[in-house]
Write a protein that holds these residues in place. Structure first.
Motif, PDB file in Angstrom:
ATOM      1  N   UNK A 160       0.890  -1.099   0.055  1.00 26.40           N
ATOM      2  CA  UNK A 160       0.062  -0.071   0.125  1.00 26.40           C
ATOM      3  C   UNK A 160       0.877   1.384  -0.015  1.00 26.40           C
ATOM      4  N   UNK A 161       0.769   1.827  -1.012  1.00 24.79           N
ATOM      5  CA  UNK A 161       1.639   3.146  -1.240  1.00 24.79           C
ATOM      6  C   UNK A 161       1.154   4.574  -1.159  1.00 24.79           C
ATOM      7  N   UNK A 162      -0.085   4.506  -1.201  1.00 25.30           N
ATOM      8  CA  UNK A 162      -0.687   5.762  -0.691  1.00 25.30           C
ATOM      9  C   UNK A 162      -1.923   5.658  -0.028  1.00 25.30           C
ATOM     10  N   UNK A 163      -2.130   6.670   1.172  1.00 23.21           N
ATOM     11  CA  UNK A 163      -3.400   6.514   1.652  1.00 23.21           C
ATOM     12  C   UNK A 163      -3.754   8.074   1.756  1.00 23.21           C
ATOM     13  N   UNK A 164      -5.167   8.454   1.454  1.00 19.50           N
ATOM     14  CA  UNK A 164      -5.616   9.620   1.516  1.00 19.50           C
ATOM     15  C   UNK A 164      -6.773   9.810   1.299  1.00 19.50           C
TER      16      UNK A 164
END
Length: 438
Positions: free
Chosen positions: A177-181
């Motif tokens: 998981x490379x981005x959380x937003x």
């Protein structure tokens, strides 16, 4: 040993209240998760405002496993110069200018956070903005960091149990998981609401300039409908978090966390006076088929008054115009990334920076005809709106040739910085303890 994370707040305006609120989020993260939080305030404000910020920092309650770094531009410059020199890259002065330009740069300020995070040994960067507030639920702030730390950097298959919905293709389950937003509620992210109220047709034509060359009218209408609106006005009532290739239309840079394997490989475009220059990595994550989590702990967005009057209005509208011109060069890069898909990744699911740099260099040769058209449409539309918009058109007219040159130079600088990024990150990671920013 606790994992280190960097919660960063870049600012060039008064935001003592936001510093206090972000400090509370840092303290919450340290208490709720097994992390050491480095709260990094990158302060480009004037002297008196910096002093007010220093008082706000001093007033933050001491919290175990929270380390606060409040850096003015002199401190940032000293760190950057040390890193650039130790990287042994050529044209050191130009690299310093790209990292800390004299003008506002949304990409450059975040790039500084990336390098400082690497020096501090952090594994992720979590960005907030100075013109943001947290929502409340039952009187308590709703912190995005909860979703960010529950999933970021984990193998997607392992993170699936920490979300409310999983629509990720199983083919990507082994990737991190490379981005959380999330996004924002409240006012538009770009200050063109007055334009929309004054003349909806002009608003549609101007915002439609964001569309790529050759877009159909239907595609332009859809783009305008989606643009800058965030998550609307619906307040937070319960959590939603979806694991998938991230829907980047639902994520804003005031409310995002990125894994170090992304930002330590590719920087953001360092364009000056250009809104949106900090969104490139969202496209990269999605196009490279890296998983992300999009949640609904939206930030509350508001405007500072200077955007709408006098010199502040002129400066902001110029940044918007440069954003439209930047699309001429960014769309070809986006198209190449989308076509490449997971070929943008190596065998370890890490982004191949050389592919991005090469695409940026090729796009610099794009014919300028579309940007000439964009400037002509802006001139006509702003004069049609009259008042301060017509005055801005008068301001913009003699700048046209320079702006066309700057837009091309910006993509060339992005390619150059991407080539240099690996050595800069390695030099940052190797920063001696006595030279770490404090």
């Amino acid at each position: 040993m606790r994992r280190r994370i960097c919660l960063t707040l870049p600012t060039n305006r008064a935001c003592a209240g936001t510093i206090a609120a972000t400090g509370a989020e840092a303290a919450h993260a340290a208490r709720a998760f097994d992390v050491e939080v480095h709260l990094l305030i990158l302060d480009s404000a004037d002297g008196p405002t910096y002093d007010e910020h220093a008082k706000a920092v001093a007033a933050l309650p001491a919290t175990e496993h929270v380390v606060v770094h409040h850096l003015d531009e002199d401190a940032q410059r000293a760190f950057l110069w040390d890193v650039i020199v130790r990287s042994e890259l050529p044209d050191a002065e130009h690299l310093l200018e790209l990292m800390l330009p004299d003008a506002v740069s949304y990409g450059a300020c975040t790039n500084r956070a990336f390098l400082i995070a690497a020096a501090l040994g952090c594994t992720s960067v979590h960005r907030r903005d100075s013109d943001s507030r947290y929502q409340l639920l039952d009187g308590e702030p709703v912190f995005p960091v909860d979703h960010e730390l529950a999933t970021l950097g984990r193998r997607a298959a392992d993170a699936a149990g920490s979300v409310t919905g999983n629509t990720l293709d199983p083919a990507h389950a082994d990737k991190p998981v490379s981005l959380v937003g999330a996004s924002f509620i409240g006012e538009l992210s770009v200050d063109i609401g007055e334009m929309r109220e004054a003349d909806p047709d002009v608003h549609r034509e101007v915002v439609g300039l964001w569309a790529p060359t050759g877009a159909t009218e239907e595609e332009r209408r859809e783009l305008v409908a989606e643009s800058f609106a965030g998550a609307g006005s619906e307040p937070f009532t319960h959590d939603r978090a979806v694991l998938d290739l991230p829907d980047i239309w639902r994520v804003d840079m005031c409310n995002i966390a990125l894994d170090h394997e992304v930002y330590e490989r590719v920087p953001l475009p360092p364009a000056t006076a250009t809104i949106g220059s900090d969104y490139f990595l969202l496209h990269l994550v999605r196009d490279a088929t890296l998983p992300g989590v999009v949640h609904n702990r939206h930030i509350v967005n508001y405007y500072t008054p200077e955007r709408r009057t006098g010199a502040g209005f002129t400066a902001y509208q110029l940044r918007f115009a440069k954003f439209l011109l930047s699309m001429l060069y960014l769309y070809p890069v986006y198209s190449e990334m989308e076509a490449a898909g997971d070929a943008l990744l190596d065998a370890g699911h890490r982004v191949r920076a050389d592919v991005i740099a090469d695409a940026a260099r090729r796009s610099a040769a794009t014919d300028r005809a579309e940007n000439h058209r964009r400037l002509a449409v802006l001139d006509r539309c702003y004069r049609q709106l009259g008042s301060k918009y017509a005055e801005f058109a008068d301001h913009l007219a003699p700048l046209r040739a320079d702006l066309l040159d700057e837009a091309q130079a910006d993509i060339e600088d992005f390619a150059l910085l991407t080539d240099a990024w690996g050595p800069l990150v390695r030099a940052s990671r190797a920063t001696p303890a006595d030279r770490l920013p404090c």
